[in-house]
Design a protein around this motif. Structure first.
Motif, mmCIF file in Angstrom:
data_model
loop_
_atom_site.group_PDB
_atom_site.id
_atom_site.type_symbol
_atom_site.label_atom_id
_atom_site.label_comp_id
_atom_site.label_asym_id
_atom_site.label_seq_id
_atom_site.Cartn_x
_atom_site.Cartn_y
_atom_site.Cartn_z
ATOM 1 N N HIS A 1 -20.591 -39.595 -20.860
ATOM 2 C CA HIS A 1 -19.095 -39.307 -21.379
ATOM 3 C C HIS A 1 -18.390 -39.220 -22.497
ATOM 4 C CE1 HIS A 1 -15.025 -39.676 -19.985
ATOM 5 N NE2 HIS A 1 -14.456 -38.445 -19.984
ATOM 6 N N HIS B 1 -7.939 -41.132 -22.819
ATOM 7 C CA HIS B 1 -8.871 -40.339 -21.648
ATOM 8 C C HIS B 1 -10.023 -41.796 -21.686
ATOM 9 C CE1 HIS B 1 -11.519 -38.251 -18.454
ATOM 10 N NE2 HIS B 1 -11.993 -37.680 -19.338
ATOM 11 N N HIS C 1 -16.922 -36.171 -25.070
ATOM 12 C CA HIS C 1 -15.930 -36.420 -25.739
ATOM 13 C C HIS C 1 -16.162 -36.127 -27.592
ATOM 14 C CE1 HIS C 1 -12.750 -35.955 -22.792
ATOM 15 N NE2 HIS C 1 -14.125 -36.001 -21.476
ATOM 16 N N SER D 1 -7.990 -36.510 -15.950
ATOM 17 C CA SER D 1 -8.335 -35.261 -16.992
ATOM 18 C C SER D 1 -7.990 -34.452 -15.641
ATOM 19 C CB SER D 1 -10.119 -35.450 -17.696
ATOM 20 O OG SER D 1 -11.157 -35.447 -16.698
HETATM 21 FE FE LIG Z 1 -14.060 -36.759 -19.712
#
Ligand SMILES: [Fe+2]
Length: 466
Positions: A147, A56, A151, A85
């Motif tokens: 981002h 992702h 994660h 996502s």
């Molecule tokens: Fe994300």
């Protein structure tokens, strides 16, 4: 392994290309101790398998290439479907609870995809300064890296849920408490400027190619005035020992302390303790990355893995309440007049600093963040160098702290990136301060995290106000 776990002070001196390499490498370092079988299992609907995270975070950069790299050819439509996502704008995607129901793409295919995106991105970043939209592209790359750091933290939560002490985490020894910290501090009310101000003693985002530029999410802006009454706030996060008292006083058996939604959870989910607590021969034990410990041996550590509902119940039992996010931010950023902070001036003439200790970047002595390598909370009183001028400890690092504030846009909010923060402005609560799983370069005193009131697999604790 420690080679690329670079501290914030070092990362800030780098170019965006170097920051890209460092952040991408760290994701792989976090998952390195996993066995191949660990990558694909989903142990609960709210967590994602490690394979999904590594795919992702690459998918995010592929959307950048699709938009800005002329002639870029999509790697695989199947991967776009599997690794998106929740972005409606980027097409259909697998439902979140089903991320662990497929064995394909395999882990090795996912890593190949990741390497392919990195190769493309390296070339793309090299040529970016010759583009018309250079600043726009650099901003989106930085956003992609922030981002990815989110994660990385989620990976720690999810790996903990998957394996707990079976994960071979590279744990460093914990620092000792050198100061006993108790009681509350008085904070004067008045008008307060809530939110991120560009130039709060930091380099503004005008040189986006530079990792020195301080990033802030759209949800931290714009800075705006709020009125605060005088209040008191705890000098330390609520500890395991404090919370044990609540439990031993029958806290989980007494409806009087609970919101209706909390009491329902206590009854339907049979909550008797925070997540990862187990009872052995009548004694409460806590399981973490390092093993199984007697809760009483951790009495002086911040409580973690509690929901907003549990934090609120504790606060009511203790005759206190949770702080609002404005109170929390005022406690952390506004020092007593004439103290160490050198940031821009606040309405009241006091200064507003980037961190509890002033404007310097976090380092190992000031806060328990990811780079400390503890994979756990640290004892209360272990970071005296990180306290506020008023004597509040560990506001940055250790545990995200629940506030009573709803996660809603600040007045005048403008989205920087559709569907990122803006679509979550309902039903969630704000948490502040970062945890032991948050990277140093990722956290600020104005950072607004958000989770649903019942969630507790993340590293969340709290301190009380009055
Ligand atoms: Fe994300």
């Amino acid at each position: 392994m420690a080679a690329t776990f670079q501290p914030a002070q070092h990362l800030r001196t780098q170019s965006i290309a170097e920051l890209y390499l460092a952040v991408r490498a760290r994701t792989l370092e976090i998952v390195a101790p996993l066995e191949i079988e660990d990558y694909v299992i989903q142990t609960a609907e709210f967590m994602s398998p490690p394979r999904w995270h590594i795919g992702h975070t690459s998918w995010f950069f592929e959307t950048v290439l699709q938009k800005y790299q002329p002639g870029y050819r999509t790697y695989s439509d199947d991967f776009l479907f599997f690794f998106n996502s929740y972005y409606e704008g980027f097409g259909p995607r697998i439902e979140r609870p089903k991320r662990g129901t497929r064995s394909r793409p395999t882990v090795s295919e996912t890593k190949k995809y990741r390497a392919h995106i990195d190769e493309q991105m390296a070339r793309f970043i090299e040529q970016v300064s010759s583009r018309d939209e250079t600043d726009e592209i650099l901003r989106i790359i930085r956003l992609g890296l922030e981002h990815e750091m989110q994660h990385q933290e989620l990976l720690v939560y999810d790996i903990k849920h998957l394996l707990v002490d079976q994960f071979d985490a590279p744990i460093k020894p914990a620092p000792k408490s050198v100061e006993s910290v108790s009681g509350m501090v008085e904070i004067e009310g008045g008008l307060f400027e809530l939110g991120f101000q560009g130039g709060m003693g930091v380099t503004p985002m005008t040189h986006a190619q530079d990792a020195r530029a301080t990033f802030a999410w759209d949800n931290e802006k714009p800075v705006h005035k709020v009125w605060l009454e005088d209040f008191q706030i705890d000098r330390a996060p609520v500890s395991v020992g404090d919370y044990l008292e609540f439990m031993n006083a029958g806290g989980y058996q007494d409806f009087r302390w609970w919101h209706s939604a909390g009491w329902e959870k206590v009854n339907t989910e049979h909550w008797q303790a925070p997540l990862y607590w187990e009872q052995h021969d009548g004694e409460w034990m806590i399981r973490d990355f390092a093993g199984l410990h007697r809760a009483v041996d951790k009495a002086n550590e911040p409580i973690s893995h509690v929901s907003f509902l549990e934090a609120s119940a504790y606060a009511k039992w203790a005759g206190k309440r949770l702080p609002t996010e404005a109170e929390w931010e005022k406690a952390v950023t506004v020092s007593v007049p004439g103290a160490v902070a050198t940031g821009s001036s606040n309405i009241s003439g006091e200064s507003k600093s980037d961190f509890p200790w002033g404007d310097a970047e976090p380092d190992l002595s000031k806060a328990n963040l990811f780079e400390n390598g503890l994979w756990s909370v640290a004892p209360i009183g272990a970071f005296p160098a990180g306290q506020t001028a008023n004597g509040c400890h560990q506001m940055i690092g250790d545990v995200w702290e629940w506030t009573t504030s709803d996660y809603v846009p600040y007045p005048g909010f403008q989205t920087d990136f559709d569907e990122y923060n803006d679509k979550w402005f309902v039903g969630q609560k704000v948490l502040r301060g970062g945890s032991f799983a948050t990277p140093q370069i990722h956290i600020r005193s104005t950072y607004r995290n958000f989770f649903y009131p019942h969630e507790r697999w993340m590293i969340a604790g709290f301190r009380c106000a009055k």
